[in-house]
Design an enzyme around this catalytic site. Structure first.
Site, mmCIF file in Angstrom:
data_model
loop_
_atom_site.group_PDB
_atom_site.id
_atom_site.type_symbol
_atom_site.label_atom_id
_atom_site.label_comp_id
_atom_site.label_asym_id
_atom_site.label_seq_id
_atom_site.Cartn_x
_atom_site.Cartn_y
_atom_site.Cartn_z
ATOM 1 N N VAL A 64 0.826 3.547 3.116
ATOM 2 C CA VAL A 64 1.146 2.986 4.433
ATOM 3 C C VAL A 64 2.454 2.195 4.365
ATOM 4 O O VAL A 64 3.476 2.620 4.900
ATOM 5 C CB VAL A 64 -0.002 2.090 4.949
ATOM 6 C CG1 VAL A 64 0.324 1.556 6.346
ATOM 7 C CG2 VAL A 64 -1.319 2.849 4.961
ATOM 8 N N CYS A 65 2.431 1.041 3.725
ATOM 9 C CA CYS A 65 3.594 0.153 3.690
ATOM 10 C C CYS A 65 4.820 0.829 3.071
ATOM 11 O O CYS A 65 5.960 0.561 3.462
ATOM 12 C CB CYS A 65 3.276 -1.107 2.892
ATOM 13 S SG CYS A 65 1.732 -1.911 3.305
ATOM 14 N N CYS A 66 4.578 1.695 2.105
ATOM 15 C CA CYS A 66 5.660 2.358 1.385
ATOM 16 C C CYS A 66 5.995 3.715 2.005
ATOM 17 O O CYS A 66 7.157 4.007 2.316
ATOM 18 C CB CYS A 66 5.255 2.515 -0.083
ATOM 19 S SG CYS A 66 6.635 2.737 -1.191
ATOM 20 N N PRO B 258 8.088 3.893 5.728
ATOM 21 C CA PRO B 258 9.524 3.637 5.682
ATOM 22 C C PRO B 258 10.302 4.639 4.817
ATOM 23 O O PRO B 258 11.404 5.036 5.180
ATOM 24 C CB PRO B 258 9.612 2.229 5.083
ATOM 25 C CG PRO B 258 8.304 1.610 5.386
ATOM 26 C CD PRO B 258 7.303 2.724 5.329
ATOM 27 N N TRP C 238 0.854 -1.186 0.000
ATOM 28 C CA TRP C 238 0.000 0.000 0.000
ATOM 29 C C TRP C 238 0.888 1.233 0.000
ATOM 30 O O TRP C 238 1.681 1.442 0.923
ATOM 31 C CB TRP C 238 -0.923 -0.010 1.229
ATOM 32 C CG TRP C 238 -2.106 -0.921 1.063
ATOM 33 C CD1 TRP C 238 -2.141 -2.087 0.379
ATOM 34 C CD2 TRP C 238 -3.419 -0.709 1.584
ATOM 35 N NE1 TRP C 238 -3.394 -2.639 0.443
ATOM 36 C CE2 TRP C 238 -4.205 -1.817 1.185
ATOM 37 C CE3 TRP C 238 -4.004 0.280 2.351
ATOM 38 C CZ2 TRP C 238 -5.542 -1.951 1.515
ATOM 39 C CZ3 TRP C 238 -5.346 0.148 2.695
ATOM 40 C CH2 TRP C 238 -6.101 -0.953 2.272
#
Length: 198
Positions: free
Chosen positions: A120-122, A125, A117
Site C-alpha cells: 500500500v504505502c510503497c 507511489p 506497508w
C-alpha cells in the site's frame, strides 16, 4: 570494446535523487509480519541517517497521524527533527496534492522510495511515479507487509513495472562507493556500526 573506469549510470549518487519515506508510523506497524519490526526500524533508521549524512533531499509523509496511525518512527525524527511532514488521508501518497507539490519542488526525476506497508504505502507511489516517467528505486527491506506473500507480490509488481529493488545497506554503500571520499567516510562508518552491527 575497451573498458572505461567510470560508474554505471544506474548507480545512485548523493546528488541525483530524492528519498521518500512514507508512513513509517508505529501504530501502523502492528501487523507487519514479513520482516521483524526491530529489523524494519533498523533499516529505516539507516536510510534516514544515510540521507541526512549525504544531504539527500528527503520527503517525509504520514497518513492520518492524529486519528489512528500515530507519529513517525523516532529513528526518522531523530535524523530529521525539524523536517516538514506531509500528513494525508489518501492511501496512495501520490494522490495527495501537497505531497506532489513537494516532489515537484525538489525537482528530481530519480526517486528512492520506502513505505511502511509494501503493498500500500510503497506500491501505490512507486507504480504511479513510474507511470509518470520517474526513475524509481524501492528499498525492499525498509518496508513490510502482513504476510511474506503480500510483501513479495508487491515487490514483484513494482519490479515488473520498472522499479529497481535495493536494500538499506546497498543505499548507504552505493552513496559512499569510494573509501577515499573522506568527507563522508566517518558518516558511513558510524551508520554501518550503529545499524549494521559492525
Amino acid at each position: 570494446m575497451k573498458a572505461i573506469a567510470q560508474p554505471a549510470r544506474t548507480l545512485l549518487s548523493p546528488h541525483d535523487h530524492a528519498l521518500l519515506l512514507i508512513d513509517h508510523q508505529s501504530q501502523m506497524a502492528f501487523d507487519v509480519r514479513s520482516i521483524d519490526p526491530t529489523n524494519l526500524r533498523i533499516n529505516v533508521g539507516s536510510l534516514a541517517q544515510t540521507a541526512k549524512g549525504f544531504k539527500v533531499p528527503t520527503i517525509l509523509s504520514t497518513i492520518s497521524k492524529d486519528t489512528f496511525a500515530g507519529p513517525l518512527f523516532p529513528e526518522i525524527t531523530e535524523a530529521f527533527p525539524d523536517a516538514e511532514v506531509t500528513d494525508r488521508t489518501t492511501s496512495n501518497a501520490w494522490e495527495d496534492e501537497n505531497f506532489i507539490k513537494r516532489i515537484n519542488a525538489v525537482g528530481k526525476d530519480r526517486l528512492v522510495i520506502a513505505g511502511l506497508w509494501t503493498s500500500v504505502c510503497c506500491n501505490g507511489p512507486v507504480v504511479t511515479a513510474l507511470e509518470q516517467g520517474y526513475e524509481v528505486y524501492v528499498v525492499t527491506d525498509a518496508c513490510g507487509d502482513c504476510t511474506t506473500e503480500a510483501h513479495e507480490r508487491a515487490v514483484a509488481r513494482m519490479v515488473q513495472a520498472g522499479a529497481r529493488p535495493i536494500t538499506a545497506l546497498t543505499y548507504l554503500l552505493e552513496l559512499q562507493r569510494d573509501w577515499a571520499r573522506t568527507e563522508t567516510y566517518d558518516t558511513t562508518i558510524n551508520i554501518a556500526t550503529r545499524f549494521g552491527g559492525g
